[in-house]
Design an enzyme around this catalytic site. Structure first.
Site, mmCIF file in Angstrom:
data_model
loop_
_atom_site.group_PDB
_atom_site.id
_atom_site.type_symbol
_atom_site.label_atom_id
_atom_site.label_comp_id
_atom_site.label_asym_id
_atom_site.label_seq_id
_atom_site.Cartn_x
_atom_site.Cartn_y
_atom_site.Cartn_z
ATOM 1 N N LYS A 17 -19.886 3.174 33.134
ATOM 2 C CA LYS A 17 -19.498 2.228 34.192
ATOM 3 C C LYS A 17 -18.390 1.297 33.711
ATOM 4 O O LYS A 17 -17.370 1.133 34.381
ATOM 5 C CB LYS A 17 -20.701 1.362 34.621
ATOM 6 N N ARG A 56 -22.502 4.607 20.148
ATOM 7 C CA ARG A 56 -21.954 3.255 20.279
ATOM 8 C C ARG A 56 -22.660 2.296 19.310
ATOM 9 O O ARG A 56 -22.033 1.373 18.775
ATOM 10 C CB ARG A 56 -22.107 2.757 21.723
ATOM 11 N N ARG A 111 -24.281 -2.847 19.078
ATOM 12 C CA ARG A 111 -24.837 -3.686 20.144
ATOM 13 C C ARG A 111 -26.355 -3.767 20.013
ATOM 14 O O ARG A 111 -27.017 -2.762 19.754
ATOM 15 C CB ARG A 111 -24.448 -3.082 21.498
ATOM 16 N N ARG A 164 -34.413 0.964 28.603
ATOM 17 C CA ARG A 164 -33.351 0.831 29.623
ATOM 18 C C ARG A 164 -33.389 2.017 30.598
ATOM 19 O O ARG A 164 -33.189 1.849 31.795
ATOM 20 C CB ARG A 164 -31.982 0.726 28.945
HETATM 21 P P1 B4P Z 1 -20.140 1.950 28.908
HETATM 22 O O1 B4P Z 1 -19.173 2.191 29.969
HETATM 23 O O2 B4P Z 1 -19.759 0.868 27.957
HETATM 24 O O3 B4P Z 1 -21.643 1.592 29.329
HETATM 25 P P2 B4P Z 1 -22.122 1.099 30.721
HETATM 26 O O4 B4P Z 1 -22.773 2.253 31.407
HETATM 27 O O5 B4P Z 1 -21.022 0.391 31.430
HETATM 28 O O6 B4P Z 1 -23.062 -0.122 30.447
HETATM 29 P P3 B4P Z 1 -24.590 -0.312 30.078
HETATM 30 O O7 B4P Z 1 -25.483 0.150 31.184
HETATM 31 O O8 B4P Z 1 -24.797 0.236 28.709
HETATM 32 O O9 B4P Z 1 -24.756 -1.883 29.929
HETATM 33 P P4 B4P Z 1 -24.459 -3.180 30.812
HETATM 34 O O10 B4P Z 1 -23.404 -3.900 30.067
HETATM 35 O O11 B4P Z 1 -24.194 -2.929 32.261
HETATM 36 O O12 B4P Z 1 -20.321 3.355 28.223
HETATM 37 C C1 B4P Z 1 -21.321 3.613 27.283
HETATM 38 C C2 B4P Z 1 -20.784 4.365 26.070
HETATM 39 O O13 B4P Z 1 -20.336 5.653 26.449
HETATM 40 C C3 B4P Z 1 -19.581 3.690 25.398
HETATM 41 O O14 B4P Z 1 -19.742 3.806 24.009
HETATM 42 C C4 B4P Z 1 -18.389 4.492 25.880
HETATM 43 O O15 B4P Z 1 -17.340 4.522 24.929
HETATM 44 C C5 B4P Z 1 -18.991 5.874 26.044
HETATM 45 N N1 B4P Z 1 -18.343 6.655 27.078
HETATM 46 C C6 B4P Z 1 -17.924 6.185 28.290
HETATM 47 N N2 B4P Z 1 -17.401 7.187 29.005
HETATM 48 C C7 B4P Z 1 -17.538 8.328 28.251
HETATM 49 C C8 B4P Z 1 -17.205 9.702 28.456
HETATM 50 N N3 B4P Z 1 -16.630 10.131 29.588
HETATM 51 N N4 B4P Z 1 -17.501 10.591 27.475
HETATM 52 C C9 B4P Z 1 -18.082 10.179 26.318
HETATM 53 N N5 B4P Z 1 -18.407 8.896 26.062
HETATM 54 C C10 B4P Z 1 -18.134 7.962 27.023
HETATM 55 O O16 B4P Z 1 -25.869 -3.990 30.739
HETATM 56 C C11 B4P Z 1 -26.471 -4.347 29.507
HETATM 57 C C12 B4P Z 1 -27.787 -5.099 29.738
HETATM 58 O O17 B4P Z 1 -27.530 -6.361 30.432
HETATM 59 C C13 B4P Z 1 -28.836 -4.435 30.615
HETATM 60 O O18 B4P Z 1 -29.646 -3.495 29.897
HETATM 61 C C14 B4P Z 1 -29.655 -5.646 31.118
HETATM 62 O O19 B4P Z 1 -30.549 -6.113 30.126
HETATM 63 C C15 B4P Z 1 -28.594 -6.697 31.320
HETATM 64 N N6 B4P Z 1 -28.074 -6.706 32.701
HETATM 65 C C16 B4P Z 1 -26.773 -6.443 33.061
HETATM 66 N N7 B4P Z 1 -26.657 -6.520 34.411
HETATM 67 C C17 B4P Z 1 -27.891 -6.836 34.898
HETATM 68 C C18 B4P Z 1 -28.410 -7.015 36.216
HETATM 69 N N8 B4P Z 1 -27.640 -6.896 37.311
HETATM 70 N N9 B4P Z 1 -29.727 -7.312 36.364
HETATM 71 C C19 B4P Z 1 -30.520 -7.444 35.288
HETATM 72 N N10 B4P Z 1 -30.103 -7.264 34.013
HETATM 73 C C20 B4P Z 1 -28.795 -6.958 33.814
#
Ligand code: B4P
Length: 191
Positions: A13, A127, A133, A144
């Site tokens: 995301k 990661r 992290r 999660r």
């Molecule tokens: P990211 O893009 O960094 O991960 P994400 O899905 O955006 O975020 P995530 O769900 O982990 O955490 P968030 O900050 O929202 O990609 C993940 C990894 O994959 C990276 O290393 C990236 O390089 C790699 N990658 C990406 N695309 C790729 C591809 N095509 N191929 C290979 N690798 C790839 O939330 C963190 C925490 O905050 C939650 O667990 C919760 O505790 C809290 N939180 C946030 N929002 C909340 C809400 N609305 N309500 C309640 N709690 C909340």
């Protein structure tokens, strides 16, 4: 224009949101980034959220809704907003609809990234080695994923039932390949 980028933990995301922000001039609002910044600065919100996040749980709806309520007006002042990591529960989706309707706005589209769970876990463990992290431990990742299935997945049904276009996009492949699909989905949804 209000869009949501949606998907399980590690689906990319944040990675795709940064690209969408550049290409479509939408202001990227990531609740995960905001919370991590609160934790890093040691604010009262950060102190409350930090241990919840490290365990892989969702922070309380009231806390996150207050944060978004505080940031949304500034973000809405531009050409549009891309919400990343929010809403993550049906309660948050309802609160967002209420906030937006006060301004005569609504969610215009949802892009949902699909990635098999085994690959999600691999990405997050990778990661952990690169960024260290606090919530990328095996136990926190399991929690999660559990929270995602228990509370977050239902948000997609909520939007489908409320007539918001939900575009499912495969999040497998290089980030640029995924972005080609995402770009098509955003272009179709935002006309
Ligand atoms: P990211 O893009 O960094 O991960 P994400 O899905 O955006 O975020 P995530 O769900 O982990 O955490 P968030 O900050 O929202 O990609 C993940 C990894 O994959 C990276 O290393 C990236 O390089 C790699 N990658 C990406 N695309 C790729 C591809 N095509 N191929 C290979 N690798 C790839 O939330 C963190 C925490 O905050 C939650 O667990 C919760 O505790 C809290 N939180 C946030 N929002 C909340 C809400 N609305 N309500 C309640 N709690 C909340």
């Amino acid at each position: 224009m209000i869009g949501v980028i949606f998907g399980p933990p590690g689906s990319g995301k944040g990675t795709q949101a940064a690209k969408i922000e550049n290409a479509f001039r939408l202001k990227h609002l990531s609740t995960g980034d905001i919370l991590r910044s609160e934790v890093a600065r040691g604010t009262p919100i950060g102190k409350e959220a930090g241990r919840i996040m490290a365990a892989g749980d969702l922070v309380p709806d009231e806390l996150i809704v207050d944060i978004v309520r505080g940031r949304l007006p500034e973000a809405e002042a531009g050409e549009g907003v891309l919400l990343d990591g929010f809403p993550r529960t049906v309660g948050q989706a309802q609160a967002l609809d209420n906030m937006l309707s006060e301004e005569g706005h609504k969610v215009d589209f949802v892009i949902a990234l699909d990635v098999p769970e085994a690959e999600l876990v691999d990405r997050l463990l990778h990661r952990a080695q690169v960024e260290g992290r606090a919530d990328d431990t095996r136990e926190a990742i399991e929690e999660r994923m559990h929270e995602y299935h228990k509370l977050t997945e239902a948000v997609l049904d909520y939007y489908s039932r409320h007539g918001v276009p939900v575009k499912r996009v495969s999040g497998v492949g290089r980030p640029d390949e995924v972005f080609e699909r995402v770009k098509r989905a955003v272009s179709i949804s935002s006309v």
